[in-house]
Write an enzyme that holds these catalytic residues in place. Sequence first.
Site, PDB file in Angstrom:
ATOM      1  N   ARG A 137     -20.175 -28.344 -11.091  1.00 39.66           N
ATOM      2  CA  ARG A 137     -20.365 -29.207  -9.930  1.00 39.66           C
ATOM      3  C   ARG A 137     -20.220 -28.474  -8.605  1.00 39.66           C
ATOM      4  O   ARG A 137     -21.039 -28.628  -7.702  1.00 39.66           O
ATOM      5  CB  ARG A 137     -19.373 -30.378  -9.965  1.00 39.66           C
ATOM      6  CG  ARG A 137     -19.784 -31.492 -10.873  1.00 39.66           C
ATOM      7  CD  ARG A 137     -18.588 -32.147 -11.513  1.00 39.66           C
ATOM      8  NE  ARG A 137     -18.027 -31.251 -12.505  1.00 39.66           N
ATOM      9  CZ  ARG A 137     -18.397 -31.252 -13.790  1.00 39.66           C
ATOM     10  NH1 ARG A 137     -19.258 -32.118 -14.218  1.00 39.66           N
ATOM     11  NH2 ARG A 137     -17.887 -30.372 -14.627  1.00 39.66           N
ATOM     12  N   THR A 138     -19.152 -27.714  -8.469  1.00 40.96           N
ATOM     13  CA  THR A 138     -18.890 -27.110  -7.153  1.00 40.96           C
ATOM     14  C   THR A 138     -20.011 -26.135  -6.792  1.00 40.96           C
ATOM     15  O   THR A 138     -20.580 -26.193  -5.704  1.00 40.96           O
ATOM     16  CB  THR A 138     -17.520 -26.409  -7.162  1.00 40.96           C
ATOM     17  OG1 THR A 138     -16.538 -27.374  -7.559  1.00 40.96           O
ATOM     18  CG2 THR A 138     -17.161 -25.884  -5.780  1.00 40.96           C
ATOM     19  N   ARG A 178     -15.051 -19.038  -5.700  1.00 39.57           N
ATOM     20  CA  ARG A 178     -14.046 -19.537  -6.654  1.00 39.57           C
ATOM     21  C   ARG A 178     -13.489 -18.336  -7.392  1.00 39.57           C
ATOM     22  O   ARG A 178     -14.251 -17.448  -7.825  1.00 39.57           O
ATOM     23  CB  ARG A 178     -14.673 -20.513  -7.641  1.00 39.57           C
ATOM     24  CG  ARG A 178     -13.729 -20.865  -8.787  1.00 39.57           C
ATOM     25  CD  ARG A 178     -14.260 -21.973  -9.655  1.00 39.57           C
ATOM     26  NE  ARG A 178     -14.202 -23.248  -8.951  1.00 39.57           N
ATOM     27  CZ  ARG A 178     -14.541 -24.413  -9.495  1.00 39.57           C
ATOM     28  NH1 ARG A 178     -14.982 -24.456 -10.744  1.00 39.57           N
ATOM     29  NH2 ARG A 178     -14.453 -25.524  -8.801  1.00 39.57           N
ATOM     30  N   HIS A 226      -8.219 -26.768  -3.936  1.00 40.92           N
ATOM     31  CA  HIS A 226      -9.663 -26.969  -4.054  1.00 40.92           C
ATOM     32  C   HIS A 226     -10.053 -27.915  -2.910  1.00 40.92           C
ATOM     33  O   HIS A 226     -10.380 -29.085  -3.141  1.00 40.92           O
ATOM     34  CB  HIS A 226      -9.960 -27.586  -5.418  1.00 40.92           C
ATOM     35  CG  HIS A 226     -11.404 -27.580  -5.823  1.00 40.92           C
ATOM     36  ND1 HIS A 226     -12.443 -27.287  -4.959  1.00 40.92           N
ATOM     37  CD2 HIS A 226     -11.990 -27.843  -7.022  1.00 40.92           C
ATOM     38  CE1 HIS A 226     -13.593 -27.380  -5.614  1.00 40.92           C
ATOM     39  NE2 HIS A 226     -13.338 -27.706  -6.859  1.00 40.92           N
ATOM     40  N   LYS A 275     -17.247  -2.772 -12.553  1.00 38.77           N
ATOM     41  CA  LYS A 275     -17.086  -1.309 -12.539  1.00 38.77           C
ATOM     42  C   LYS A 275     -15.750  -0.894 -11.939  1.00 38.77           C
ATOM     43  O   LYS A 275     -15.454   0.282 -11.834  1.00 38.77           O
ATOM     44  CB  LYS A 275     -18.200  -0.672 -11.685  1.00 38.77           C
ATOM     45  CG  LYS A 275     -19.599  -0.930 -12.152  1.00 38.77           C
ATOM     46  CD  LYS A 275     -20.579  -0.229 -11.189  1.00 38.77           C
ATOM     47  CE  LYS A 275     -22.013  -0.623 -11.459  1.00 38.77           C
ATOM     48  NZ  LYS A 275     -22.905  -0.196 -10.354  1.00 38.77           N
TER      49      LYS A 275
HETATM   50  C1  NCD Z   1     -12.184 -29.018 -11.106  1.00 39.36           C
HETATM   51  C2  NCD Z   1     -11.769 -27.599 -10.796  1.00 39.36           C
HETATM   52  O1  NCD Z   1     -12.552 -26.657 -10.950  1.00 39.36           O
HETATM   53  O2  NCD Z   1     -10.651 -27.474 -10.351  1.00 39.36           O
HETATM   54  N1  NCD Z   1     -13.556 -29.181 -11.256  1.00 39.36           N
HETATM   55  C3  NCD Z   1     -14.343 -29.397 -10.137  1.00 39.36           C
HETATM   56  O3  NCD Z   1     -14.438 -28.566  -9.278  1.00 39.36           O
HETATM   57  N2  NCD Z   1     -14.976 -30.561 -10.044  1.00 39.36           N
HETATM   58  C4  NCD Z   1     -11.411 -29.668 -12.176  1.00 39.36           C
HETATM   59  C5  NCD Z   1     -11.187 -28.962 -13.466  1.00 39.36           C
HETATM   60  O4  NCD Z   1     -11.693 -27.882 -13.720  1.00 39.36           O
HETATM   61  O5  NCD Z   1     -10.484 -29.554 -14.289  1.00 39.36           O
END
Ligand code: NCD
Length: 303
Positions: free
Chosen positions: A53-54, A103, A131, A82
Amino acid sequence: MGFQGRDVLTVEDFSKEDLLRIVEVAQSYTQHFDPHLLNGKILASLFFEPSTRTRLSFETAMKRLGGNVIGFSDWKDTSIQKGEDLKDTIKVIDGYADAIVMRHPEAGSAHAAADVARIPVINGGDGSNQHPTQTFVDLFTIFQSFGKLDGFSIGFLGDLKYGRTVHSLVKALKHFDVDMYFISPQEIGLPDDILKSVTSHKIKAQTNDLHEVAKNLDFLYVTRIQKERFLFQDEYTKLSASYQLGMNFLAQAKPTVKIMHPLPRVGELKHELDASENALYFKQAHNGIPTRMALLGLLFGYA
Ligand code: NCD
């Protein structure tokens, strides 16, 4: 503070006015937006951890506004494989793009990237820490569903220890008049520092028993147990079946209760709930688009 050129590292960097502004712009983008707003701009999308999703909603948001995306979804395809360190990678990408969304499994990694980047760095999740953009999505979703961001009660069910979406949302809710219920096995309860950041009168219960509090909730925010954060997998296995939300919850809850989940789910939220009026989680996932469009528009100074 204006938005243009800002990093998005933690929710603490955002005032109540900032949060309301994101929600307001997201709402307006559901009606109308300029598909050329970000023409010529490039977003670097750097995901060192799995994401559906993100990453895809950031990339879609950028493209919907006329911008472009570069990046990778598997860091093993990059020079980090590397042995290059993260800061060198970021310094290079800083010269290729106009903003970065990243991320990474390490808490604090987004700050480390922002230290060396001149362009805005957006934290798409740093380990079990925060997040922030999921919180913007969550606030927008609550606003859409409830009509305001005050005067509701919310329960957090699941892995409150490692769940970064919970950490960010709980911290952001300090700006609003909200009752909170924390529901989890003790081993994966909310970390002390986050609990302490909540004004005590807002904490209505900390319990392992959802039934006790079900009837009080306007929202129930469910999370999966964050398997990848456990040092010992047998601890995860022990906890993995400790809760599962199904139709029986609806029998005990307010008829209007809304169920949220950042997704992915892995068994803690039964599919039988999906068709109910109470399920908000797919709407929540779709809200990633207008919310991240709003954020990008604001960061580039055009919203
Ligand atoms: C979450 C995350 O990556 O923290 N997912 C997201 O971004 N919608 C939740 C999760 O991974 O459980």
